[in-house]
Design a protein around this motif. Structure first.
Motif: not given
Length: 223
Positions: A183-194
């Motif tokens: 998900h693009p939320s700040p909690l998860s975006a760096r886990r594969g969205f970006f």
């Protein structure tokens, strides 16, 4: 609560959900003492904006923004005057800048819907200030029926977050373009969205099929 615009749903109104599940959900919403987002006339706006025959791309999120004044019935979108941008949308625009070198000027993504992008959440309502507060109402049944209905033709699916992955598990990854990321939320975006480059990948797939690319940034040129 009153004001739900079922008479604006067009072909979507034929989904079994509206006969078998909606009366129960509407009754539960009407007895919830908390402010409910988005406002009742906007709950089904994603379906009003894009009839089934016009859907080219499905973007599937989680639930509406829980901040009053943000949710307006289109997943990840908000009214044009919302500042600062909702944090998930800010990350979406950051990824678009990285992917395409451009991004929209404001939070309103209605112009995506006007091009056949169904901006759908797996849950269509949320109590103000309480993310996932309506995750057990049964909204996911509607989302599953929508996806089943769209299985008649190949389409592009951007599935953002675990809830979207689960709800869209039946989407055929061979027939369709199916991009599943965090998900693009700040909690998860760096886990594969970006770094997932969803916008250029969708446009490449559409163009390879002889379809019009999506003008993601509302600019005069489509990347």
């Amino acid at each position: 609560m009153t004001g739900y615009r079922l008479n604006q749903l067009g072909a979507w109104a034929d989904l079994p959900f509206f006969e078998t599940e909606w009366p129960r959900i509407e009754a539960m919403l009407s007895t919830d003492p908390r402010p409910i987002l988005p406002p009742a006339p906007q709950v089904f706006r994603a379906l009003e904006q894009v009839p089934p025959c016009d859907v080219k791309v499905v973007i599937l999120g989680q639930d509406p923004y829980p901040t009053p004044g943000h949710a307006h019935g289109l997943a990840f979108s908000a009214e044009a005057d919302v500042r600062p941008l909702p944090r998930s949308l800010s990350n979406i625009f950051k990824e678009m800048q990285s992917d395409l070198g451009t991004a929209p000027e404001n939070a309103d993504l209605t112009f995506w819907a006007n091009q056949g992008v169904l901006l759908l959440n797996t849950i269509l309502t949320v109590p103000a200030g309480m993310a996932k507060g309506h995750q057990h109402l049964g909204w996911q049944l509607l989302t599953e029926q929508i996806l089943d209905h769209l299985a008649d033709h190949p389409r592009a699916y951007l599935l953002w977050g675990a809830g979207a992955h689960k709800t869209a598990r039946s989407v055929d990854a061979v027939k369709n373009l199916k991009i599943e990321t965090a998900h693009p939320s700040p909690l998860s975006a760096r886990r594969g969205f970006f770094g997932s480059r969803p916008f250029s990948r969708v446009n490449g797939w559409l163009q390879a099929r002889g379809q019009q690319a999506i003008n993601w940034a509302n600019t005069s040129e489509i990347s």
